[in-house]
Design an enzyme around this catalytic site. Sequence first.
Site, PDB file in Angstrom:
ATOM      1  N   HIS A   1      -7.083   3.270  10.899  1.00  0.00           N
ATOM      2  CA  HIS A   1      -8.262   4.122  10.740  1.00  0.00           C
ATOM      3  C   HIS A   1      -8.086   5.147   9.622  1.00  0.00           C
ATOM      4  CE1 HIS A   1      -9.744   2.502  14.531  1.00  0.00           C
ATOM      5  NE2 HIS A   1      -8.536   2.670  15.001  1.00  0.00           N
TER       6      HIS A   1
ATOM      7  N   GLY B   1      24.455  24.923  17.304  1.00  0.00           N
ATOM      8  CA  GLY B   1      24.728  25.817  16.193  1.00  0.00           C
ATOM      9  C   GLY B   1      23.720  26.926  16.012  1.00  0.00           C
TER      10      GLY B   1
ATOM     11  N   ARG C   1      27.437  17.871  26.365  1.00  0.00           N
ATOM     12  CA  ARG C   1      26.002  18.100  26.529  1.00  0.00           C
ATOM     13  C   ARG C   1      25.261  16.830  26.140  1.00  0.00           C
ATOM     14  NH1 ARG C   1      26.090  22.320  21.571  1.00  0.00           N
ATOM     15  NH2 ARG C   1      26.332  20.840  19.877  1.00  0.00           N
TER      16      ARG C   1
ATOM     17  N   GLN D   1      37.058  31.527  26.762  1.00  0.00           N
ATOM     18  CA  GLN D   1      38.063  30.518  27.099  1.00  0.00           C
ATOM     19  C   GLN D   1      39.307  30.694  26.244  1.00  0.00           C
ATOM     20  OE1 GLN D   1      35.194  27.070  26.567  1.00  0.00           O
ATOM     21  NE2 GLN D   1      36.587  26.200  28.110  1.00  0.00           N
TER      22      GLN D   1
ATOM     23  N   ARG E   1      31.903  32.284  23.379  1.00  0.00           N
ATOM     24  CA  ARG E   1      30.846  31.311  23.059  1.00  0.00           C
ATOM     25  C   ARG E   1      29.555  31.651  23.785  1.00  0.00           C
ATOM     26  NH1 ARG E   1      33.267  25.931  25.170  1.00  0.00           N
ATOM     27  NH2 ARG E   1      31.758  24.985  23.758  1.00  0.00           N
TER      28      ARG E   1
ATOM     29  N   LYS F   1      25.704  26.003  28.647  1.00  0.00           N
ATOM     30  CA  LYS F   1      27.061  25.607  28.241  1.00  0.00           C
ATOM     31  C   LYS F   1      28.055  25.808  29.389  1.00  0.00           C
ATOM     32  CE  LYS F   1      28.569  26.184  23.966  1.00  0.00           C
ATOM     33  NZ  LYS F   1      27.371  26.842  23.516  1.00  0.00           N
TER      34      LYS F   1
ATOM     35  N   GLU G   1      32.724  17.767  22.600  1.00  0.00           N
ATOM     36  CA  GLU G   1      33.687  18.365  21.696  1.00  0.00           C
ATOM     37  C   GLU G   1      35.062  18.354  22.369  1.00  0.00           C
ATOM     38  OE1 GLU G   1      32.483  22.050  20.018  1.00  0.00           O
ATOM     39  OE2 GLU G   1      30.460  21.344  19.569  1.00  0.00           O
TER      40      GLU G   1
ATOM     41  N   GLN H   1      33.493  20.810  25.545  1.00  0.00           N
ATOM     42  CA  GLN H   1      32.045  20.890  25.788  1.00  0.00           C
ATOM     43  C   GLN H   1      31.500  19.488  25.983  1.00  0.00           C
ATOM     44  OE1 GLN H   1      29.357  23.614  23.479  1.00  0.00           O
ATOM     45  NE2 GLN H   1      28.612  21.708  22.605  1.00  0.00           N
TER      46      GLN H   1
END
Length: 857
Positions: free
Chosen positions: A768, A85, A239, A136, A70, A20, A224, A237
């Site tokens: 199969h 999360g 990612r 932050q 974070r 992050k 975000e 953010q």
Amino acid sequence: MRIVALNGISAGMIDQVGGKATGLGAMVAIGERVPPGFCLTTEAHASGEIPAADLAAAYDDLGGGRVAVRSSATAEDLPDASFAGQQDTVLDVEGTDALVAAVRRCWDSLDSERAVAYREAAGIDRESVRMAVVVQRMVDAEVAGVLFTADPMTGRRTTMVVDAAPGLGTTVVDGSGPVDHYVLPQDAPVDGPPDGCLTSDQLEELRAAGRRLQKHFGTPQDVEWAFDGDGVLWLLQSRAITTLFPEPPRTPDTRMYLELGHIQGMLRPFTPMGLSLMSQVWVRWCERMRIPVDPGAAFGIVGIGGRLFVDITAFMRDPRIRHWLPQGMDVYGPRVRAAVELMLDDPRFAPLPPKPLPVRTALGVAARTTPMFVGGLIGSLARPGASRADAWAAVRHMRTHRVPGPTATTGERLRFVTEEGYDDILGTDMIRATMPTMAGILLTVLPSVLLHGVASEEELDHVLGGMPHNVTTQMDLALWRLAENAREHGDLFADTDPAELAARHREGTLPDIGLAEFLADYGHRAAAEVDIGVPRWAEDPAPVFATIANYLRIDDPEQSPARRFERSAVRARRTVTELSLRGRARRPVRGRIAAAAMRRSRELAGMREFAKFAWLVPYARMREQLLIVGADLAERGLLDRADDIVFLDVDEARAAVHEGVDQRALAAERRAVHTRETRRRTVPGALLSDGTDVETLVPAEPAPEGALSGLAAASGRVTGRARVVHDPAGARIEPGEILVAPTTDPGWTPLFMTAGGLVTETGSTVAHGPTVAREYGIPAVICVRHATREIATGDLITVDGSAGTVVFEERDGGTDTGVDAGAGAGADADADADVDADADADADAGARPGGDTGSGS
């Protein structure tokens, strides 16, 4: 270094600051507006002590006040693992004591139950993971949310998706309330004023930021963001969206692809060499038939995400063919058919003036193939015993064909793999082996046509039960005989790790149970065997030993595979007699033809598996030579290990062999990508060139209450405990359990010998897995969407292979969050289950808004 400012983080610092923080540092470096802050590095975490004084000083330098704390683990926010999360974020932290407590909470979340399960499912070793923590300044958000630069639900790369809500944005992330949802074009301004909490200008600003971030990071992003009270945009953010299926090659127009592996039960990715060589089979056959090969034409083969897709765009746009396409898609299952029907109404696939039919080419192919194939087909129908014997003779002859000898050069061996080896795969021996297969397929279909309205689908399924001469069934029964031989050796084969047994077999220290003879006949096979990059059982017999251990758990003689197969055969012969009498009574002429076809089908229909078995013989010999090439390149320092050769394509292997190109870095990168793709649980059956998974656009069919719907594949009805299996290697199926799998190929079928029923997410009724299930008399339902997620190991379910439904009788563990969770119960039993569920890799992480929380995340 225990503290580093966000503006001091560079790309090579991920081991010190985690995923992050690395992403935030990259955004700061390119000039994006990111809330100021700092990172407590992994050095502090490794020490086990929070440096409170250093933390307090950095907090004071930031100006104190409210901050967001974070997690930033070294395995977090990576291209193949978002950890959305899974680890903690704490918002509105104020004061040094609260800050220290929040850091401790982030550290502790590294070993939370959900994070541990996620790591295990993603194949990430805990010892390799360290936790950094980002601090932050909080943004006083007026509105906040998440931006996806590609649609995470459909995979479409031409649109962006924004979810927004007033305030911190926690509603967007945790799904606790309504959000505003916007879909934005990638390459065009926002059209008109939107309804909701964002203005057109704000959406345009988000779209521009998304384009910048996607360009910088080189892949679609999950971003975000927050707008503060002054309307200033803050990026919190960015990612990678980890769940998107890899993007198809860029094309000037929209194209439609179908994934070929669904039919054959092959969802795992091909290795690059496997994909390269499989693509060449079609090209070389066209060359032999003198058919011009145009990659943009109908049935062009395209590799996407390690899977083989076929381009059907030309057929979609051809007015002479397009209306017949949906019927031809039945072999793919109902959702793929629905996807094709949906796209036929899409203006991008509107009919175009048809191209002239290649009459001359078609006549040439017919002239070269018709006499041989028609003659072989008639011969097989007339003299099935002789045809079967000739097919086996062709395989024995292929086993004796010349391969490069001990004095061959590496270049000669590679040429054998990429050129000469195809002489066997496409040669006359292979044609001889294919003839009874074609006859068998014809005789499988013919009775259903002749007895339409006379026999039910279930009765016609019974006719195909216990079919003799099926080489896959013969292989499974041979495995059962090995297990019988192993019983006298007590717990050795039942309780020893299969990998250890494989090592002891190679050393020659195991009791003789007949394994050498088995491998001589079937050692060229394996799960996902159509990929030349996959080890054969002769190389690694561990899966064989795992199957033997599975069979040794059967203690009821009536449940032995041989008995089950014979019961199915007896029922089939009885059904043939009943239908013959009924058919002649109702339709005398057609009934007599159908009766003859059913009797002859017992002689040939089992041979439908034989062609694939046969061509895998030369394919395994090609693999042997390929590994020798790899060993030579490893000795020369051009690869790290011999089997790295399978992570190169043909041209790259030639460059290493003939030009001395060092391919170690490329092979390592490809191996990592392949490992990541192997964990992918869902592969689109129908895909557009803009990345859209077309099945996601098809409305879900309503299922009966408490049930899942699929495609009926093998008749019968059974109730038993579910066993969810994602990989057959080492899997354990207790007698009577219902096997629930993403798909199956012949490498899975040994598990059928103890299973009470079969449920798969993909497949075809002619593949199969369902074919063998019918022969064993195992009820099967295929094409059950998300079956391995909806069904948990230990659930008591009823599989109705005639109706195509799976009904939940009793939920043992809720939605499956695991891989091969343990359970014990027989069919129709209500035994307790020992559920040992690992957490599912977050297959939908990119499909839900964000992973941390709100404006401080």
